[in-house]
Write a protein that holds these residues in place. Structure first.
Motif, PDB file in Angstrom:
ATOM      1  N   THR A   1       0.886  -1.154   0.000  1.00 16.86           N
ATOM      2  CA  THR A   1       0.000   0.000   0.000  1.00 16.86           C
ATOM      3  C   THR A   1       0.926   1.206   0.000  1.00 16.86           C
ATOM      4  O   THR A   1       1.633   1.457   0.979  1.00 16.86           O
ATOM      5  N   LEU A   2       0.956   1.916  -1.123  1.00 17.71           N
ATOM      6  CA  LEU A   2       1.898   3.005  -1.331  1.00 17.71           C
ATOM      7  C   LEU A   2       1.435   4.304  -0.685  1.00 17.71           C
ATOM      8  O   LEU A   2       0.288   4.719  -0.857  1.00 17.71           O
ATOM      9  N   VAL A   3       2.348   4.930   0.036  1.00 18.03           N
ATOM     10  CA  VAL A   3       2.174   6.287   0.536  1.00 18.03           C
ATOM     11  C   VAL A   3       3.362   7.052  -0.040  1.00 18.03           C
ATOM     12  O   VAL A   3       4.462   6.994   0.515  1.00 18.03           O
ATOM     13  N   PRO A   4       3.181   7.721  -1.200  1.00 19.02           N
ATOM     14  CA  PRO A   4       4.304   8.365  -1.870  1.00 19.02           C
ATOM     15  C   PRO A   4       5.066   9.325  -0.958  1.00 19.02           C
ATOM     16  O   PRO A   4       4.482  10.226  -0.361  1.00 19.02           O
ATOM     17  N   GLY A   5       6.351   9.079  -0.800  1.00 12.05           N
ATOM     18  CA  GLY A   5       7.203   9.934   0.023  1.00 12.05           C
ATOM     19  C   GLY A   5       7.040   9.718   1.512  1.00 12.05           C
ATOM     20  O   GLY A   5       7.700  10.371   2.311  1.00 12.05           O
ATOM     21  N   GLY A   6       6.165   8.802   1.910  1.00  6.97           N
ATOM     22  CA  GLY A   6       5.935   8.537   3.323  1.00  6.97           C
ATOM     23  C   GLY A   6       6.282   7.099   3.653  1.00  6.97           C
ATOM     24  O   GLY A   6       7.136   6.488   3.023  1.00  6.97           O
ATOM     25  N   THR A   7       5.600   6.562   4.639  1.00  3.90           N
ATOM     26  CA  THR A   7       5.825   5.182   5.042  1.00  3.90           C
ATOM     27  C   THR A   7       4.762   4.296   4.406  1.00  3.90           C
ATOM     28  O   THR A   7       3.589   4.388   4.730  1.00  3.90           O
ATOM     29  N   SER A   8       5.191   3.453   3.469  1.00  7.08           N
ATOM     30  CA  SER A   8       4.296   2.520   2.790  1.00  7.08           C
ATOM     31  C   SER A   8       4.230   1.235   3.594  1.00  7.08           C
ATOM     32  O   SER A   8       5.090   0.968   4.428  1.00  7.08           O
ATOM     33  N   THR A   9       3.202   0.430   3.337  1.00 10.42           N
ATOM     34  CA  THR A   9       3.043  -0.833   4.049  1.00 10.42           C
ATOM     35  C   THR A   9       3.196  -2.004   3.082  1.00 10.42           C
ATOM     36  O   THR A   9       2.479  -2.095   2.093  1.00 10.42           O
ATOM     37  N   LEU A  10       4.148  -2.867   3.394  1.00  9.57           N
ATOM     38  CA  LEU A  10       4.373  -4.105   2.656  1.00  9.57           C
ATOM     39  C   LEU A  10       3.745  -5.226   3.471  1.00  9.57           C
ATOM     40  O   LEU A  10       4.049  -5.380   4.651  1.00  9.57           O
ATOM     41  N   THR A  11       2.844  -5.985   2.859  1.00 10.67           N
ATOM     42  CA  THR A  11       2.231  -7.130   3.523  1.00 10.67           C
ATOM     43  C   THR A  11       2.690  -8.396   2.822  1.00 10.67           C
ATOM     44  O   THR A  11       2.576  -8.506   1.598  1.00 10.67           O
ATOM     45  N   VAL A  12       3.229  -9.323   3.610  1.00  7.90           N
ATOM     46  CA  VAL A  12       3.784 -10.559   3.067  1.00  7.90           C
ATOM     47  C   VAL A  12       3.142 -11.741   3.778  1.00  7.90           C
ATOM     48  O   VAL A  12       3.059 -11.764   5.008  1.00  7.90           O
ATOM     49  N   SER A  13       2.702 -12.727   3.004  1.00 11.16           N
ATOM     50  CA  SER A  13       2.213 -13.964   3.614  1.00 11.16           C
ATOM     51  C   SER A  13       3.048 -15.122   3.102  1.00 11.16           C
ATOM     52  O   SER A  13       3.644 -15.065   2.031  1.00 11.16           O
ATOM     53  N   GLY A  14       3.106 -16.153   3.906  1.00 12.31           N
ATOM     54  CA  GLY A  14       3.889 -17.323   3.569  1.00 12.31           C
ATOM     55  C   GLY A  14       4.831 -17.683   4.695  1.00 12.31           C
ATOM     56  O   GLY A  14       4.743 -17.148   5.802  1.00 12.31           O
ATOM     57  N   GLN A  15       5.752 -18.566   4.404  1.00 15.91           N
ATOM     58  CA  GLN A  15       6.681 -19.080   5.408  1.00 15.91           C
ATOM     59  C   GLN A  15       8.094 -18.518   5.205  1.00 15.91           C
ATOM     60  O   GLN A  15       9.056 -19.261   5.146  1.00 15.91           O
ATOM     61  N   SER A  16       8.215 -17.225   5.089  1.00 12.15           N
ATOM     62  CA  SER A  16       9.526 -16.587   4.927  1.00 12.15           C
ATOM     63  C   SER A  16       9.927 -15.923   6.231  1.00 12.15           C
ATOM     64  O   SER A  16       9.086 -15.578   7.052  1.00 12.15           O
ATOM     65  N   SER A  17      11.220 -15.732   6.404  1.00 11.26           N
ATOM     66  CA  SER A  17      11.692 -15.097   7.637  1.00 11.26           C
ATOM     67  C   SER A  17      11.716 -13.580   7.486  1.00 11.26           C
ATOM     68  O   SER A  17      11.878 -13.047   6.378  1.00 11.26           O
ATOM     69  N   GLU A  18      11.568 -12.894   8.606  1.00 15.82           N
ATOM     70  CA  GLU A  18      11.641 -11.438   8.612  1.00 15.82           C
ATOM     71  C   GLU A  18      13.000 -10.986   8.088  1.00 15.82           C
ATOM     72  O   GLU A  18      13.091 -10.014   7.332  1.00 15.82           O
ATOM     73  N   GLU A  19      14.036 -11.686   8.468  1.00 20.26           N
ATOM     74  CA  GLU A  19      15.394 -11.340   8.023  1.00 20.26           C
ATOM     75  C   GLU A  19      15.498 -11.397   6.492  1.00 20.26           C
ATOM     76  O   GLU A  19      16.081 -10.504   5.870  1.00 20.26           O
ATOM     77  N   ASP A  20      14.926 -12.421   5.886  1.00 18.40           N
ATOM     78  CA  ASP A  20      14.965 -12.553   4.427  1.00 18.40           C
ATOM     79  C   ASP A  20      14.170 -11.449   3.737  1.00 18.40           C
ATOM     80  O   ASP A  20      14.581 -10.939   2.692  1.00 18.40           O
ATOM     81  N   ILE A  21      13.021 -11.089   4.301  1.00 16.76           N
ATOM     82  CA  ILE A  21      12.201 -10.011   3.726  1.00 16.76           C
ATOM     83  C   ILE A  21      12.949  -8.687   3.823  1.00 16.76           C
ATOM     84  O   ILE A  21      13.031  -7.934   2.843  1.00 16.76           O
ATOM     85  N   ARG A  22      13.512  -8.399   4.986  1.00 17.56           N
ATOM     86  CA  ARG A  22      14.284  -7.158   5.157  1.00 17.56           C
ATOM     87  C   ARG A  22      15.455  -7.097   4.180  1.00 17.56           C
ATOM     88  O   ARG A  22      15.730  -6.060   3.591  1.00 17.56           O
ATOM     89  N   ALA A  23      16.135  -8.226   3.986  1.00 20.46           N
ATOM     90  CA  ALA A  23      17.275  -8.276   3.062  1.00 20.46           C
ATOM     91  C   ALA A  23      16.817  -8.022   1.619  1.00 20.46           C
ATOM     92  O   ALA A  23      17.493  -7.319   0.863  1.00 20.46           O
ATOM     93  N   ALA A  24      15.675  -8.585   1.233  1.00 21.87           N
ATOM     94  CA  ALA A  24      15.156  -8.392  -0.121  1.00 21.87           C
ATOM     95  C   ALA A  24      14.792  -6.933  -0.367  1.00 21.87           C
ATOM     96  O   ALA A  24      15.094  -6.367  -1.421  1.00 21.87           O
ATOM     97  N   VAL A  25      14.154  -6.305   0.617  1.00 20.29           N
ATOM     98  CA  VAL A  25      13.785  -4.893   0.491  1.00 20.29           C
ATOM     99  C   VAL A  25      15.054  -4.039   0.393  1.00 20.29           C
ATOM    100  O   VAL A  25      15.152  -3.142  -0.454  1.00 20.29           O
ATOM    101  N   ALA A  26      16.042  -4.333   1.223  1.00 17.60           N
ATOM    102  CA  ALA A  26      17.305  -3.582   1.197  1.00 17.60           C
ATOM    103  C   ALA A  26      18.025  -3.767  -0.141  1.00 17.60           C
ATOM    104  O   ALA A  26      18.559  -2.813  -0.712  1.00 17.60           O
ATOM    105  N   ALA A  27      18.008  -4.996  -0.668  1.00 17.43           N
ATOM    106  CA  ALA A  27      18.651  -5.262  -1.954  1.00 17.43           C
ATOM    107  C   ALA A  27      17.967  -4.486  -3.085  1.00 17.43           C
ATOM    108  O   ALA A  27      18.604  -4.131  -4.073  1.00 17.43           O
ATOM    109  N   ALA A  28      16.674  -4.216  -2.920  1.00 13.98           N
ATOM    110  CA  ALA A  28      15.927  -3.434  -3.915  1.00 13.98           C
ATOM    111  C   ALA A  28      16.194  -1.939  -3.763  1.00 13.98           C
ATOM    112  O   ALA A  28      15.772  -1.150  -4.614  1.00 13.98           O
ATOM    113  N   GLY A  29      16.883  -1.562  -2.687  1.00 19.33           N
ATOM    114  CA  GLY A  29      17.257  -0.157  -2.511  1.00 19.33           C
ATOM    115  C   GLY A  29      16.376   0.625  -1.550  1.00 19.33           C
ATOM    116  O   GLY A  29      16.412   1.855  -1.537  1.00 19.33           O
ATOM    117  N   TYR A  30      15.608  -0.063  -0.728  1.00 17.14           N
ATOM    118  CA  TYR A  30      14.692   0.601   0.190  1.00 17.14           C
ATOM    119  C   TYR A  30      14.927   0.097   1.616  1.00 17.14           C
ATOM    120  O   TYR A  30      15.707  -0.817   1.839  1.00 17.14           O
TER     121      TYR A  30
END
Length: 93
Positions: free
Chosen positions: A59-88
């Motif tokens: 859910t995009l909030v341009p220039g603010g804090t957007s919300t990423l919702t993830v479901s499944g059996q992934s770890s928080e560490e892996d999600i954070r790493a993926a977001v960081a690798a994308a540049g955010y």
């Protein structure tokens, strides 16, 4: 290529895109730095590539804090790493 305006991403796009999944269950992450649909697509693509992710939407909030919702059996560490690798950045919510 036109230079990006301050506060927008490097793609120069100022078009906002909000994507929401009908599935409201999952883990929510606060993400900083997203400003347009291209940013959303970049993060969603990176997160979908994480093993165990069944769904990811932003859910995009341009220039603010957007919300990423993830479901499944992934770890928080892996999600954070993926977001960081994308540049955010995933922030503390």
């Amino acid at each position: 290529m036109t230079p990006a305006k301050e506060g927008s991403c490097g793609c120069g796009s100022t078009a906002a895109k909000t994507t929401e999944s009908a599935d409201t269950f999952g883990t929510a992450y606060a993400v900083e730095g997203l400003t347009c649909g291209h940013c959303v697509q970049t993060v969603e693509t990176a997160v979908w590539a994480v093993a165990g992710v069944d769904a990811a939407s932003i859910t995009l909030v341009p220039g603010g804090t957007s919300t990423l919702t993830v479901s499944g059996q992934s770890s928080e560490e892996d999600i954070r790493a993926a977001v960081a690798a994308a540049g955010y950045t995933v922030t503390e919510s």
